[in-house]
Enzyme design. Structure first.
Site, PDB file in Angstrom:
ATOM      1  N   TYR A 129      -1.486  36.758 -19.066  1.00 21.22           N
ATOM      2  CA  TYR A 129      -1.787  36.595 -20.487  1.00 21.22           C
ATOM      3  C   TYR A 129      -3.310  36.606 -20.611  1.00 21.22           C
ATOM      4  O   TYR A 129      -3.998  37.196 -19.785  1.00 21.22           O
ATOM      5  CB  TYR A 129      -1.134  35.290 -20.958  1.00 21.22           C
ATOM      6  N   ARG A 182      -5.773  46.502 -32.737  1.00 19.73           N
ATOM      7  CA  ARG A 182      -6.810  45.467 -32.605  1.00 19.73           C
ATOM      8  C   ARG A 182      -6.417  44.543 -31.462  1.00 19.73           C
ATOM      9  O   ARG A 182      -5.993  43.426 -31.661  1.00 19.73           O
ATOM     10  CB  ARG A 182      -6.963  44.676 -33.897  1.00 19.73           C
ATOM     11  N   LYS A 200       2.944  38.468 -23.696  1.00 18.11           N
ATOM     12  CA  LYS A 200       3.454  37.460 -24.635  1.00 18.11           C
ATOM     13  C   LYS A 200       4.885  37.058 -24.292  1.00 18.11           C
ATOM     14  O   LYS A 200       5.245  35.875 -24.296  1.00 18.11           O
ATOM     15  CB  LYS A 200       3.415  38.006 -26.062  1.00 18.11           C
ATOM     16  N   GLU A 271       1.891  41.421 -33.449  1.00 18.23           N
ATOM     17  CA  GLU A 271       0.785  41.023 -32.580  1.00 18.23           C
ATOM     18  C   GLU A 271      -0.332  42.063 -32.579  1.00 18.23           C
ATOM     19  O   GLU A 271      -0.095  43.254 -32.360  1.00 18.23           O
ATOM     20  CB  GLU A 271       1.302  40.826 -31.141  1.00 18.23           C
ATOM     21  N   ASP A 272      -1.549  41.607 -32.819  1.00 18.09           N
ATOM     22  CA  ASP A 272      -2.755  42.427 -32.693  1.00 18.09           C
ATOM     23  C   ASP A 272      -2.736  43.688 -33.560  1.00 18.09           C
ATOM     24  O   ASP A 272      -3.061  44.785 -33.096  1.00 18.09           O
ATOM     25  CB  ASP A 272      -3.001  42.784 -31.217  1.00 18.09           C
ATOM     26  N   ASP A 294       1.532  36.257 -35.213  1.00 20.71           N
ATOM     27  CA  ASP A 294       0.922  35.211 -34.401  1.00 20.71           C
ATOM     28  C   ASP A 294      -0.588  35.122 -34.616  1.00 20.71           C
ATOM     29  O   ASP A 294      -1.163  34.043 -34.541  1.00 20.71           O
ATOM     30  CB  ASP A 294       1.227  35.455 -32.923  1.00 20.71           C
ATOM     31  N   ASP A 295      -1.230  36.252 -34.882  1.00 22.03           N
ATOM     32  CA  ASP A 295      -2.683  36.227 -35.092  1.00 22.03           C
ATOM     33  C   ASP A 295      -3.047  35.440 -36.343  1.00 22.03           C
ATOM     34  O   ASP A 295      -4.068  34.742 -36.368  1.00 22.03           O
ATOM     35  CB  ASP A 295      -3.227  37.657 -35.214  1.00 22.03           C
ATOM     36  N   ASN A 445     -11.038  35.822 -28.067  1.00 22.41           N
ATOM     37  CA  ASN A 445     -10.619  36.331 -26.760  1.00 22.41           C
ATOM     38  C   ASN A 445     -11.017  37.793 -26.632  1.00 22.41           C
ATOM     39  O   ASN A 445     -11.163  38.477 -27.639  1.00 22.41           O
ATOM     40  CB  ASN A 445      -9.092  36.216 -26.612  1.00 22.41           C
TER      41      ASN A 445
END
Length: 603
Positions: A129, A182, A200, A271-272, A294-295, A445
């Site tokens: 991760y 992203r 994830k 995600e992203d 989640d972001d 991150n």
């Protein structure tokens, strides 16, 4: 014998079922080498002779039977040997080497892989991760050896409803979806972003006990605007610019319809996605499908838990959270998600409306302080833009150091993706904070994008700060036997529990109340003694216990809001009458745990 948990017996033929006593048999429809090539059934040299005869494996393996414990020890010895042999090499080389050895085990023997991961989660989470997963994504086309998950592309328009049935699992509980636009703070990585859903879901299995046969990583490849990837001869994705507008949304629409047609009880985590699509898709699908981002929501929950912890660290009641001055740097999906959630929490605590609560929150982006005077103000950021009349002494676009000096915030929180933006001047300005224990959250991150390091934060802002980061840093030696504690404010503390609690409640909608219950559960997890030391989050070693508590809190919130429908043979009425302790026990016994099950062949 390894402790195991239980799944519904009706699914016995589809997956490895676990009992609270002796592992039950798993029926397989393969024989011989086909079993050895299937990482779900393969036990390597762990097959006893009775199974070797029954499954046509005699002669295909060395004669010695190696126990699960011996296989475990042998792998760990190999891993420690790798650590020793790579000492002194570049961090990127060492990290990728560790990822490769774990990935090879994952490809070969999933049971052993997940047991190793669960037992060594503190060491291995940074490999599978963040932060190593970012490095893996950057190099994924070169690292690719075998497919994992599913790939839907712009070329598949009109075919997704049939494609979804190519996935072999009859049931899927959790899907993590990305379009690669992203990835962490690394930008557009196209199809190589598949590493994020894979990582994830490994955390969903290790932390929340999701059955690995019932999770699905998905890449939605709509092209890439990264010219370096388009020019790379090894790049595995579509060689075309990204789709935009309605053309883009029609692809996502088709995918979501296909998924929920086949698996109507699945949960999809986005995600992203780049900011414009992160907010657009959340609003577009949230009330139609069981999904979350989640972001936006996970990051906000983890940040809120930490922010509540900083209030406790000041020796003040949680209700004083509404009096905290908070500066957020970064107006992307994560930063705006944190602002929205924190303002909602402050409003709820005071009984005021969100407009009133918003007065103590300040947002900065790449152009400085965001005010209503901003030209071409992003609609997503508009609710948080300041009226210049209310911020005497600050102008539109004021720099970060100007804002910190003027506002003297209790908390400086970064989700900018800009490494080092909390420089020496900014950190020294935090010494004049109105808080007795200023808090600095460098949450971007991977590690190179962190707004500052832990060492710099304690050096320049003072020994009495509370520090949190998105990626791991070592605790800081402050001298005289004192230690500056580093808190990893990582989404891994929340998203596994949110997913597990949603699944076990049977809710078809993830409400703000469920998300806030998760954050408040995490915030209350720490003892007062730890909080006074500046420790806001528990050790990652406790991740399964944390997830159990968070999952149970989400189940209870779903029941209280009338969203729960039950799961398996446990209905809404049973959930409604469960005590807090019974809810925790219910969650615990539904968490998968890796063990070698006896295999029985059936034609």
């Amino acid at each position: 014998m390894w402790k195991v948990t239980r799944f519904a017996a009706s699914s016995l033929r589809r997956s490895r079922q676990l009992s609270t006593a002796i592992p039950g048999p798993c029926i397989v429809h393969k024989r011989g080498a086909d079993i050895l090539h299937d990482p779900w059934f393969n036990k390597d040299t762990g097959f006893p002779y009775t199974e070797r005869d029954r499954l046509g494996l005699r002669g295909l393996l060395p004669p010695r039977v190696i126990s699960f414990e011996q296989q475990y020890a042998r792998f760990m010895e190999s891993y420690r040997s790798l650590e020793k042999n790579t000492q002194g090499q570049k961090n990127s080389v060492v990290s990728l080497s560790k990822w490769r050895i774990l990935n090879r085990l994952h490809d070969r023997n999933e049971t052993l892989y997940y047991r190793v991961l669960i037992d060594n989660i503190k060491d291995f989470a940074p490999i599978i991760y963040t932060p190593t997963v970012g490095l893996v994504c950057q190099n994924y086309s070169g690292l690719f050896r075998r497919p994992r998950g599913m790939y839907f592309s712009a070329k598949d328009k009109g075919e997704m409803m049939s494609m979804i049935y190519n996935w072999p699992a009859h049931e899927v509980d959790m899907i993590v979806l990305t379009d690669g636009s992203r990835i962490l703070g690394l930008g557009d990585l196209g199809v190589q972003g598949i590493g994020i859903p894979i990582g994830k879901l490994d955390m969903y299995v290790a932390a929340a006990g999701f059955n690995p046969q019932r999770v699905l990583p998905v890449m939605l490849d709509v092209g890439t605007n990264n010219q370096k990837l388009l020019d790379d001869r090894l790049y595995l994705g579509l060689r075309q610019p990204r789709l935009e507008g309605e053309e883009y949304l029609s692809i996502v629409d088709e995918f979501m319809e296909a998924v929920f047609t086949r698996w109507p009880k699945a949960i999809v985590q986005f995600e992203d996605f780049q900011m414009k699509w992160a907010f657009e898709t959340l609003q577009r699908y949230r009330k139609k499908f069981c999904m979350f981002n989640d972001d936006i929501q996970g990051t906000a929950g983890v940040a809120l838990a930490g922010l509540l912890g900083t209030v406790r660290a000041q020796g003040r009641p949680l209700s004083d959270f509404a009096k905290q001055k908070i500066v957020v740097v970064g107006a992307g999906s994560a930063g705006l998600g944190v602002l929205n959630t924190a303002i909602q929490a402050a409003a709820r605590m005071t009984g005021n409306d969100e407009t009133t609560a918003n007065k103590l929150f300040f947002l900065l982006d790449k152009d400085g302080l965001v005010t209503k005077q901003r030209n071409n103000l992003d609609p997503a950021a508009a609710p948080f833009a300041k009226d210049p009349a209310e911020i005497d002494g600050l102008r539109e676009g004021a720099s970060l150091v100007e804002v910190v000096r003027k506002i003297k915030p209790h908390v400086l929180l970064g989700l900018s993706g800009v490494g080092g933006i909390f420089n020496e001047e900014v950190l020294k300005a935090m010494r004049d904070s109105d808080s007795t224990r200023p808090a600095i959250f460098a949450m971007s991150n991977p590690t190179k994008n962190a707004e500052c390091t832990a060492a710099d934060a304690f050096k320049h802002a003072g020994d009495n700060i509370v520090f949190a980061s998105g990626s791991p840093f070592e605790n800081v030696d402050l001298g005289n036997g004192k230690k500056g504690y580093v808190n990893q404010a990582n989404n891994m503390y929340l998203f596994p529990g949110i997913g597990l609690g949603t699944l076990l409640s049977g809710a078809h909608f993830i409400s703000d109340g469920m998300l806030q219950a998760a954050a408040e559960c995490l915030a209350s997890y720490m003892t007062d003694e730890d909080i006074q030391k500046g420790i806001l989050y528990p050790s990652i070693k406790s991740i399964r216990h944390i997830t159990t508590e968070v999952g149970a809190a989400v189940v209870r919130a779903a029941v209280e809001e009338g969203l729960a429908e039950g799961h398996g043979d446990v209905g809404y009425r049973e959930l409604k009458h469960m005590s807090k302790e019974e809810t925790v026990e219910y969650v615990t016994r539904n968490m998968w745990f890796p063990v070698y099950n006896p295999l029985v062949h059936e034609k």
